[in-house]
Motif scaffolding. Sequence first.
Motif, mmCIF file in Angstrom:
data_model
loop_
_atom_site.group_PDB
_atom_site.id
_atom_site.type_symbol
_atom_site.label_atom_id
_atom_site.label_comp_id
_atom_site.label_asym_id
_atom_site.label_seq_id
_atom_site.Cartn_x
_atom_site.Cartn_y
_atom_site.Cartn_z
ATOM 1 N N VAL A 205 -1.283 1.525 -1.030
ATOM 2 C CA VAL A 205 -2.160 0.359 -0.910
ATOM 3 C C VAL A 205 -1.673 -0.508 0.234
ATOM 4 O O VAL A 205 -0.486 -0.493 0.582
ATOM 5 N N GLY A 206 -2.571 -1.258 0.814
ATOM 6 C CA GLY A 206 -2.230 -2.121 1.938
ATOM 7 C C GLY A 206 -2.110 -3.574 1.509
ATOM 8 O O GLY A 206 -1.854 -3.874 0.336
ATOM 9 N N ASP A 207 -2.294 -4.459 2.460
ATOM 10 C CA ASP A 207 -2.139 -5.890 2.204
ATOM 11 C C ASP A 207 -3.407 -6.486 1.599
ATOM 12 O O ASP A 207 -4.480 -6.448 2.207
ATOM 13 N N ALA A 232 -6.186 -15.438 3.209
ATOM 14 C CA ALA A 232 -4.741 -15.192 3.233
ATOM 15 C C ALA A 232 -4.525 -13.707 2.994
ATOM 16 O O ALA A 232 -5.040 -13.147 2.027
ATOM 17 N N VAL A 233 -3.801 -13.068 3.910
ATOM 18 C CA VAL A 233 -3.492 -11.652 3.759
ATOM 19 C C VAL A 233 -2.054 -11.553 3.270
ATOM 20 O O VAL A 233 -1.122 -11.977 3.952
ATOM 21 N N LEU A 234 -1.874 -11.026 2.060
ATOM 22 C CA LEU A 234 -0.568 -11.042 1.403
ATOM 23 C C LEU A 234 0.157 -9.715 1.617
ATOM 24 O O LEU A 234 -0.475 -8.659 1.625
ATOM 25 N N GLU A 239 5.505 -1.717 3.939
ATOM 26 C CA GLU A 239 5.635 -1.889 5.386
ATOM 27 C C GLU A 239 6.265 -0.665 6.054
ATOM 28 O O GLU A 239 5.822 -0.217 7.116
ATOM 29 N N THR A 240 7.297 -0.113 5.391
ATOM 30 C CA THR A 240 8.003 0.995 6.040
ATOM 31 C C THR A 240 7.117 2.230 6.189
ATOM 32 O O THR A 240 7.274 3.014 7.113
ATOM 33 N N ASN A 245 1.944 -5.261 6.546
ATOM 34 C CA ASN A 245 2.408 -6.130 7.612
ATOM 35 C C ASN A 245 3.831 -6.637 7.403
ATOM 36 O O ASN A 245 4.546 -6.947 8.335
ATOM 37 N N GLY A 246 4.181 -6.785 6.122
ATOM 38 C CA GLY A 246 5.499 -7.313 5.788
ATOM 39 C C GLY A 246 5.565 -8.824 5.715
ATOM 40 O O GLY A 246 6.586 -9.382 5.339
#
Length: 377
Positions: A205-207, A232-234, A239-240, A245-246
């Motif tokens: 899953v992404g942000d 807001a993008v959480l 990330e790795t 995005n981290g």
Amino acid sequence: MGPFLRLTSLLSAWPVAVAAFVSPVLAQKGTVEPPGQALYRQACAHCHGWDGTGARAALVALPIQPPDFTDSRFASREPEADWAGIVTLGGPIRGFDRWMPAFGEALKREEIDLILEYVQSFYPDKSWPRGEFNLPLAQATEKAFPEDEVVLRTAVSTGGEGALWNRLTYEKRFGSRNQLEISAPFGWKEVGRGLASASRWEGGVGDLAVGWKRVLWADLGVGSIGSFTLEAVLPTGNETKGFGNGHTVLEPFLTTGQLLEWDAFAQLQTGLELPLGGGGGEKEGFLRLAVGRTFTAGGEWGRAFSPMMEFLGSGELEGGAWKWDLLPQVHFTLNRRQHVMANVGVRLPLIEREGRRPQLVFLVLWDWFDGGLLEGW
Ligand code: HEC
């Protein structure tokens, strides 16, 4: 007898005198009565009620309850052209019940337009933006109209490392001008391509993004709508693995829609991506423009399809060249109710192309306020 005669003639003249006095008043009242009201009362009120709230189905022996035209939330969102189609050709043309009859033979088009203008007057709160502003959804440019919908977007890379990336978005309106949205990306990426060992696919899953949209203006006279959104993008993605995005990113942006002649339209979205905290990431800006036109297949109220072209630019605010993409696409309705739609396109890197491949992009959209996913086909 003389005076008596005069009295009777006076008495018999009385109604005439009253009529002479009253009829100009009536005539005046006649001009005040909204055009379309008399026609509505003749043709529609039996089922839809004099006040537009809908006659009780049981009382008029209808198997299905007519809608409440005084409910702004419902009545503001349907473009008048769609309703003209339903009134002309009957409910089934938009996947509604056949108990909503067709009036195309009994009424002239101008009469139907007058009736619908009158029907629009039933809902009191005009701060609800009209459904005419609910423009076809482009692949990247967001709409200004506040929505009750679910959208699934998919992008597939062509060549290079494989990727199948999706984004599921849920949008819900609050009151006349606000909308909340939650958006979850997920997908699969090919890793290790070109290395000695066979490449494999990894999923994740992404942000997660959470946003709030507020309509700033909506004026049908000039055909313009505009909204502000704060998103807001959480950093929920890994990330790795390249899924996230981290760090948290704030995205304030403006979206506008403009109705043009000949069912054409333009939509513009511009904003900033502001990384929070010191964890790296540059401030970026973006500009997205979608222009298109809606056509209908098989008559005025047939299936709608809208070819569009998007111009997509983004880049760092401080220095650095901007990337630009072109995205030709076509948006089309899938069912008769027109509340399940799709869009297919191809995203072509145009400027600063390095490391970027064309992508096939798809989206499916379900306007859940207008009916269940399986209704109206
Ligand atoms: C015989 C009863 C009847 C008459 C007469 C009638 N309607 Fe309807 N109408 C219905 C019913 C029942 C529905 C709901 C259909 C459904 O939900 O599937 C409906 C639905 C509609 C809708 C669709 C609303 C939506 O959900 O988007 C519109 C618009 C409409 N009517 C307008 C009119 C107008 C204007 C007239 C007069 C010219 C009229 N109707 C006359 C029974 C009637």
